[in-house]
Design an enzyme around this catalytic site. Structure first.
Site, PDB file in Angstrom:
ATOM      1  N   ASP A   8      -6.690   0.385   0.264  1.00 51.48           N
ATOM      2  CA  ASP A   8      -5.216   0.342   0.286  1.00 51.48           C
ATOM      3  C   ASP A   8      -4.778  -0.470   1.510  1.00 51.48           C
ATOM      4  OD1 ASP A   8      -2.657   2.822  -0.321  1.00 51.48           O
ATOM      5  OD2 ASP A   8      -2.464   0.911   0.715  1.00 51.48           O
ATOM      6  N   ASP A 103      -1.367  -3.387  -3.918  1.00 54.27           N
ATOM      7  CA  ASP A 103      -2.183  -3.368  -2.691  1.00 54.27           C
ATOM      8  C   ASP A 103      -3.268  -2.297  -2.712  1.00 54.27           C
ATOM      9  OD1 ASP A 103      -0.726  -0.978  -2.177  1.00 54.27           O
ATOM     10  OD2 ASP A 103      -0.798  -1.363  -0.034  1.00 54.27           O
ATOM     11  N   GLU A 104      -3.531  -1.730  -3.863  1.00 56.25           N
ATOM     12  CA  GLU A 104      -4.385  -0.546  -3.897  1.00 56.25           C
ATOM     13  C   GLU A 104      -5.309  -0.576  -5.123  1.00 56.25           C
ATOM     14  OE1 GLU A 104      -3.444   4.197  -4.177  1.00 56.25           O
ATOM     15  OE2 GLU A 104      -1.790   2.813  -4.004  1.00 56.25           O
TER      16      GLU A 104
END
Ligand code: TTP
Ligand code: MG
Length: 355
Positions: A8, A103-104
């Site tokens: 993340d 983003d993860e």
């Protein structure tokens, strides 16, 4: 044995902005909407977090907490590029990737030959490469249990790596607050607290039968997680079938001209979210009216053109508006992919923004 890594990025949108403007690095900054126009904060850097600024907070409130906060407008196209670059790096280590947002992602590296198959070394290498090649930091967690990998990536944020080696799950879990478990929100947390449960250790003491009796299926899951026997698998991402963006407006749009004016910005946000190889089967619009009813309209895109048109959106939007002729509080535009050009699904909380 499964080896799962969860990655993340740290303050993702703000990190990309700081990378591109290093002079901002030591100041509190946020990415979000204009405070004067009921904008909200998408995210902020860790300096700004010390003032209490948070995602989803009204920008005006954030400014009150931190008067020298610099709020930059989001540049979704730029964040998408970085997200895809991150994904390219992940795919050098494993094909089994489950993205959760821009983003993860979860990575299953159980069968990876990289770094002698060590999840710890792979996570370290990925973190270093993202920092060196993309100029941002990511935090990572590794465990044989999927949900623990995610908890671990958050454990030493920002810029941290936490590994829970096989055999260490139970000691880690025993002291863990149930609030960290996926699916345990504030309501469930309160119910558990009412039964004297705050730690996973308390769940084990109460026992499976009592957890199921009191809380049903979720009680059973909480018990299995607390005992470290809920593994979970990384689901390779499914094909994306459609992409859409929408905006809720400060003031309702009361005329066709108002609507016409707002459309280009929406369409350009949609373009920023689309893959490079573009081939679409239909385009659609959505209007939510002031009485909260909504109308959607869709038109097929011919096999010869395969591309949507701005005029097509305008035509559909005006037709949808004429169905009720009430002030509009929200407009949305989207496209459906041709089956040959579907790509990874990313459901984002910020798909819909206020403007
Ligand atoms: P997160 O990973 O939840 O947050 P973050 O990366 O900014 O910070 P952290 O270091 O705690 O991971 O979300 C990723 C991006 O998604 C974030 O940079 C901005 C966007 N976002 C929104 O636009 N609105 C929201 O409410 C949230 C939570 C995130
Ligand atoms: Mg993040």
């Amino acid at each position: 044995m499964q080896k799962i890594i969860h990655i993340d990025a740290d303050c993702f949108f703000a990190a990309v902005e700081m990378r591109d403007r290093p002079a901002l690095k030591n100041n509190p900054i946020a990415v979000g909407g204009d405070p004067g126009r009921r904008g909200v904060i998408c995210t902020c850097n860790y300096h700004a977090r010390r003032y209490g600024v948070k995602s989803a907070m009204a920008s005006a409130h954030a400014k009150r907490l931190c008067p020298h906060l610099l709020i930059l407008p989001p540049d979704m196209a730029k964040y998408r590029v970085v997200s895809e670059q991150m994904r390219d790096i992940f795919s050098e280590y494993t094909p089994v990737i489950e993205p959760l947002s821009l983003d993860e992602a979860f990575l299953d590296v159980s069968n990876s030959d990289c770094a002698a198959g060590s999840a710890t070394l792979i996570a370290q290498e990925i973190r270093q490469r993202i920092e060196r090649e993309l100029g941002i930091n990511v935090s990572a967690g590794a465990s044989q249990l999927k949900f623990l990998a995610k908890i671990a990536s958050d454990w030493q944020k920002p810029n941290g790596l936490t590994v829970i080696p096989p055999g260490e799950e139970q000691p880690f879990l025993r002291r863990l607050s149930v609030s960290k478990l996926p699916g345990v929100g504030p309501v469930m947390q309160n119910k558990l607290a009412g039964a004297g449960i705050t730690l996973c250790e308390d769940v084990l003491n109460i026992g499976l039968n009592s957890m199921v009796f009191r809380f049903g299926a979720i009680g059973e899951r909480i018990f299995k997680m607390s005992k470290g026997i809920e593994f979970g698998v990384v689901a390779k991402h499914s094909a994306k079938k459609s992409v859409s963006v929408e905006s809720t407006f400060d003031h309702d749009l009361s005329s066709a001209d108002d609507i016409k004016q707002r459309l280009p910005q929406l369409i350009s946000r949609l373009r920023a979210r689309l893959p490079d190889s573009r081939s679409f089967s239909s385009q659609f619009v959505k209007i939510k009216f002031s009485n909260f009813t909504q109308k959607t309209m869709e038109s097929r895109i011919g096999a010869s053109s395969k591309h949507f048109s701005d005029e097509g959106f305008l035509r559909l939007m005006l037709a949808a508006w004429h169905s009720q002729k009430l002030p509009a509080r929200l407009l949305g535009v989207g496209v459906k992919m041709s089956s040959a050009h579907q790509f990874g699904q990313l459901e984002l909380p910020f798909d819909s923004v206020k403007s």
